[in-house]
Design an enzyme around this catalytic site. Sequence first.
Site, short mmCIF file in Angstrom:
data_model
loop_
_atom_site.label_atom_id
_atom_site.label_comp_id
_atom_site.label_asym_id
_atom_site.label_seq_id
_atom_site.Cartn_x
_atom_site.Cartn_y
_atom_site.Cartn_z
N LYS A 1 0.85 -1.21 0.00
CA LYS A 1 0.00 0.00 0.00
C LYS A 1 0.87 1.24 0.00
O LYS A 1 0.68 2.15 -0.81
CB LYS A 1 -0.90 0.01 1.23
CG LYS A 1 -1.57 1.35 1.50
CD LYS A 1 -2.49 1.34 2.70
CE LYS A 1 -1.79 1.55 4.00
NZ LYS A 1 -1.46 2.95 4.31
N ASN A 2 1.87 1.28 0.90
CA ASN A 2 2.63 2.52 1.08
C ASN A 2 3.65 2.75 -0.02
O ASN A 2 4.18 3.85 -0.14
CB ASN A 2 3.27 2.54 2.46
CG ASN A 2 2.23 2.71 3.56
OD1 ASN A 2 1.07 3.01 3.24
ND2 ASN A 2 2.62 2.51 4.79
N ARG B 1 -8.83 -0.26 4.38
CA ARG B 1 -7.91 0.74 3.80
C ARG B 1 -6.57 0.09 3.50
O ARG B 1 -5.89 0.48 2.57
CB ARG B 1 -7.69 1.89 4.79
CG ARG B 1 -8.87 2.79 4.98
CD ARG B 1 -8.48 4.01 5.78
NE ARG B 1 -7.33 4.68 5.17
CZ ARG B 1 -6.75 5.76 5.70
NH1 ARG B 1 -7.22 6.28 6.82
NH2 ARG B 1 -5.73 6.33 5.12
N ASP C 1 4.39 0.64 12.12
CA ASP C 1 3.16 0.07 11.55
C ASP C 1 2.92 -1.37 11.99
O ASP C 1 1.88 -1.94 11.67
CB ASP C 1 3.20 0.12 10.02
CG ASP C 1 3.08 1.54 9.53
OD1 ASP C 1 3.30 1.77 8.32
OD2 ASP C 1 2.81 2.43 10.35
N ARG D 1 0.28 14.83 12.93
CA ARG D 1 0.90 14.50 11.63
C ARG D 1 0.94 15.72 10.70
O ARG D 1 0.30 15.75 9.66
CB ARG D 1 0.16 13.32 11.00
CG ARG D 1 0.29 12.09 11.87
CD ARG D 1 -0.35 10.89 11.26
NE ARG D 1 0.45 10.39 10.14
CZ ARG D 1 -0.01 9.42 9.35
NH1 ARG D 1 -1.21 8.94 9.53
NH2 ARG D 1 0.73 8.98 8.36
N CYS E 1 -5.03 13.04 12.31
CA CYS E 1 -5.70 11.74 12.14
C CYS E 1 -5.64 11.05 13.51
O CYS E 1 -5.09 11.57 14.46
CB CYS E 1 -5.01 10.90 11.08
SG CYS E 1 -3.43 10.32 11.65
C1 EPZ Z 1 4.33 6.90 6.27
O1 EPZ Z 1 3.59 7.98 6.81
C2 EPZ Z 1 3.35 5.75 6.16
N1 EPZ Z 1 2.26 6.12 5.27
C3 EPZ Z 1 2.80 5.42 7.56
O2 EPZ Z 1 1.97 4.27 7.43
C4 EPZ Z 1 3.98 5.07 8.47
O3 EPZ Z 1 3.49 4.85 9.78
C5 EPZ Z 1 4.98 6.22 8.49
O4 EPZ Z 1 5.41 6.52 7.14
C6 EPZ Z 1 6.22 5.90 9.32
O5 EPZ Z 1 6.83 4.76 8.82
C7 EPZ Z 1 2.45 6.06 3.93
O6 EPZ Z 1 3.51 5.73 3.45
C8 EPZ Z 1 1.27 6.42 3.08
P1 EPZ Z 1 6.45 10.25 8.39
P2 EPZ Z 1 4.22 9.47 6.83
O7 EPZ Z 1 6.44 11.45 7.54
O8 EPZ Z 1 4.97 9.72 5.59
C9 EPZ Z 1 6.08 13.51 11.81
C10 EPZ Z 1 0.03 2.99 7.70
O9 EPZ Z 1 -0.46 2.48 8.71
N2 EPZ Z 1 6.11 14.46 10.68
O10 EPZ Z 1 7.66 9.38 8.43
O11 EPZ Z 1 3.14 10.40 7.20
C11 EPZ Z 1 4.74 12.82 11.85
O12 EPZ Z 1 3.82 13.60 12.58
C12 EPZ Z 1 0.57 4.40 7.75
O13 EPZ Z 1 0.16 2.41 6.59
C13 EPZ Z 1 6.20 15.83 10.95
O14 EPZ Z 1 6.26 16.24 12.10
O15 EPZ Z 1 5.23 9.32 8.04
C14 EPZ Z 1 5.03 11.52 12.53
O16 EPZ Z 1 5.03 11.73 13.94
C15 EPZ Z 1 0.32 5.06 9.11
N3 EPZ Z 1 6.21 16.70 9.91
C16 EPZ Z 1 6.45 11.20 12.08
O17 EPZ Z 1 7.01 12.44 11.61
C17 EPZ Z 1 6.15 16.28 8.60
O18 EPZ Z 1 6.18 17.13 7.69
C18 EPZ Z 1 6.50 10.16 10.99
O19 EPZ Z 1 6.00 10.73 9.86
C19 EPZ Z 1 6.07 14.90 8.36
C20 EPZ Z 1 6.06 14.01 9.40
#
Ligand code: EPZ
Length: 421
Positions: free
Chosen positions: A22-23, A400, A308, A123, A118
Amino acid sequence: MDRIAVRGGTPLKGEIAISGAKNACLTLMPAALLTDEPLTLTNTPRLADIKTMSELLESLGCEVAPLQDRRVLAIGTERISNHTAHYDIVRKMRASILVLGPMLAREGEAIVSLPGGCAIGARPVDLHLKAMEALGAVLELEDGYVHASAPNGLTGAVVDLPFASVGATENALMAATLAKGESVIRNAAREPEIVDLANCLIAMGAKIEGAGSSEIRIQGVPRLHGATHRVIADRIEAGTYMIAAAITNGDIVLTGVTRDLVGAFADKLEEAGVLVEDVEHGVRVRRAGEHLKPVHIETEPFPGFPTDLQAQMMALLTLAEGDSEIEEKIFENRFMHVPELSRMGAHIEVHGGAAMIHGPAHLTGAPVMATDLRASVSLVLAGLAAEGETIVNRVYHLDRGYERVEEKLSACGANIRRLSE
Ligand code: EPZ
């Protein structure tokens, strides 16, 4: 609203085919915006989130043709007729922000609704926005939208990520492929989905080195061309079904994956007393002995233990002989499965970002509520081991990210069925 009924106690035996990730798919699809030639993705998973991303791309003017029973997506973006990703789609799925970088790089303009928070935390997308500014875009935030513009195109630059954000790395990587000159993404995320995206972009003519390491170097090119790319296997789905084998004391082969796709996770599973072995056409998972052992876990960016799979591992550790600890260090609120697992008889205490799991618990079935994608599947896993029947409500969260979960599990002997209202 669909529900899933699970009656526990059956050790699962057999094979489960792992779908495309998915990701990975959610970042590969917006990459089609970078070229006016068709991008064809194969091994695409049949998930609600993929349909949502298809809707979003179509709202921008893309043609998204699902082929071979939605296992293939042919995406054509001859022209982008609309530069705005509207709130009513973005609010459904945070990954919508991934159209920002490619649309900005291709069109010089992108108007994207800011995602709401969310269930698992605020996030924000501040790192995505900073990356676009580093590449020369001018951003304005108004009425909940980010208006990004780069009328003369993007300019290669150093993008320093304070946190190895997966999404920010993906947005910066896609945008940089068409920027003028060289870009370097420092402290880049190293997830396999980033490597898969880079491989697809390279097949489209991009010049990228270092994907999978914390420093990615991109030489911008004037244009990209079409390609056909196979989506990698879903390591999170694979890890989820590994837990299904362990929590039921079963013996399952997951086809289409290798152990190294889930390295740190498989190491932790083995520490807990679960064998994870590469076999001819996949990975075989079963317990090493009768009892499971407690472990300490910290979730980290790849190659550490994936956040995850935190909820799913917690369900397993409720059965371990002793006290386990899980520190959730990626998201600020990813323990909402805890009260639901507790209602099934688990003994778990949460202190801030750490959860203490006291085992072994005797799990009993109960009606439970899913709150986010991975929390919902952890309740199904607990139900597989619980005495009696568990009813998991709000199954749309599950749909999802998990393709036909009840079919894949019942094919291995699980007593599980979907109650469609
Ligand atoms: C990706 O989300 C995945 N989603 C998430 O999977 C996964 O949990 C996450 O990476 C971590 O591995 C997809 O790929 C679609 P991040 P993403 O940017 O890109 C903070 C699932 O269950 N952050 O690495 O949103 C954020 O708040 C989903 O399949 C900022 O502060 O993850 C979080 O605490 C859930 N500012 C942390 O970093 C930003 O601009 C991780 O976020 C971006 C992120």
